[in-house]
Design a protein around this motif. Structure first.
Motif, short mmCIF file in Angstrom:
data_model
loop_
_atom_site.label_atom_id
_atom_site.label_comp_id
_atom_site.label_asym_id
_atom_site.label_seq_id
_atom_site.Cartn_x
_atom_site.Cartn_y
_atom_site.Cartn_z
N THR A 75 7.16 6.25 3.06
CA THR A 75 6.49 5.71 1.87
C THR A 75 5.08 5.26 2.23
O THR A 75 4.12 5.53 1.50
N GLY A 76 4.95 4.55 3.35
CA GLY A 76 3.63 4.08 3.78
C GLY A 76 2.66 5.21 4.04
O GLY A 76 1.50 5.17 3.62
N PRO A 134 0.33 -1.88 2.16
CA PRO A 134 1.48 -2.34 2.97
C PRO A 134 2.43 -3.23 2.19
O PRO A 134 3.65 -3.12 2.38
N THR A 184 4.46 -1.03 -0.12
CA THR A 184 5.44 -0.27 0.66
C THR A 184 6.68 -1.10 0.92
O THR A 184 7.82 -0.62 0.76
N THR A 209 6.05 -1.46 8.91
CA THR A 209 4.88 -1.40 8.02
C THR A 209 3.61 -1.81 8.73
O THR A 209 2.56 -1.18 8.56
N PHE A 259 0.30 0.65 9.14
CA PHE A 259 -0.98 0.28 8.54
C PHE A 259 -1.88 -0.49 9.50
O PHE A 259 -2.92 -1.00 9.08
#
Length: 304
Positions: A145-146, A174, A177, A247, A251
């Motif tokens: 997803t991120g 983030p 996400t 996450t 990111f």
């Protein structure tokens, strides 16, 4: 007052258990000396460094020393940063809390309205679409997803920065996400709790009195369905802290999650232990807060 002491004792026992498990898992995973020193280091240099760091002592003695120092807030010096490990972790805590709390807020904003809508419009087409969205949210890996958000909003559209921390724009992807990852669980709890409450006699009585549907839903039904919702939201914070590890890495968010990953890769034992204990303390404190809120909302638990 006795309940408060029991909760505090429970937190202490949880921290003791987690720190003990982390200590032995970390120390049984490999020799950090070989990672810290260059490949050309001689055996004499390896032995000297191992003695300097205390890694040549029996594991039981290292464990006792770790517990004694941890109680005093001393987890040793980070092998990578050459600073007290606790100081390094505390520098990263604000970033992780910022990400976690904003993700929690986003998940609430997503889950509660959709959960209420699904309960009120049970078996409708729109409710089925929400159910499909829930399954999609739970089935997508958090790192995928991120990455997809980065490719779309960062690389292709250039709307948001893809990494780092500094502005509100850095926080959006983030946090979203993480929110998408945990919101489906909260949504299901909201839906099931509301469905149960909406079938109660007092709801039918409120409707028979001519109260507006919004008043019935939000003032009467949601208030009485709040206990399991608050409970799951509190427990989700612990899940968010776990998801923050992935996450923050995706990111490049400078929080404790990214820090612990780097510490594990470099076998920075003191730093890993400090990260684990501090994260466990945050989760235990949140669970304690949720339990206190639960008792406040349901006085029957107090008397029991």
């Amino acid at each position: 007052m006795g309940g408060l002491w029991k909760q505090c004792l429970r937190i202490v026992l949880v921290l003791f258990g987690i720190s003990t498990i982390a200590f032995f898992l970390i120390h049984l995973s490999g020799d950090p000396v070989l990672l810290m020193l260059p490949p050309e280091a001689t055996q004499e240099e390896i032995d000297a460094f191992r003695h300097q760091m205390g890694f040549d002592r029996p594991l039981s003695e290292q464990y006792v020393n770790f517990l004694v120092q941890a109680v005093q807030g001393d987890f040793g010096e980070s092998l990578k940063f050459h600073q007290p490990s606790l100081d390094v972790v505390l520098e990263r805590i604000p970033a992780t809390l910022e990400l976690t709390l904003f993700a929690t807020l986003l998940s609430i904003v997503i889950a509660i309205p959709l959960g209420i809508y699904s309960a009120v419009n049970r078996n409708s087409l729109s409710e089925n679409l929400v159910t499909v969205a829930v399954f999609l949210g739970q089935s997508m890996p958090i790192f995928w997803t991120g990455i997809m958000l980065m490719l779309l909003f960062g690389v292709k559209l250039h709307w948001l920065p893809v990494s780092g921390r500094g502005t509100f724009a850095h926080l959006i992807m983030p946090a979203f996400t993480l929110a998408v990852w945990v919101a489906p669980t909260t949504l299901r709890i909201v839906r099931s709790s509301m469905l149960e409450v909406l079938q109660q006699d007092y709801i039918r009585t409120a409707r028979s009195k001519g109260l507006a549907e919004k008043v019935v839903i939000y003032k009467h039904a949601l208030k009485n369905a709040a206990i399991p919702i608050i409970t799951v939201i509190g427990f989700q914070i612990g899940k968010l802290l776990g998801g923050a590890v992935v996450t923050e890495t995706v990111f490049a968010w400078p929080g404790v999650g990214q820090l612990v990953v780097k510490a594990i890769y470099t076998a920075d034992y003191p730093l890993v232990q400090a990260c684990v204990v501090i994260l466990a303390l945050i989760v235990a404190t949140m669970n304690f807060s949720v339990d206190s809120m639960y008792r406040y909302l349901n006085p029957k638990i107090k008397s029991g």
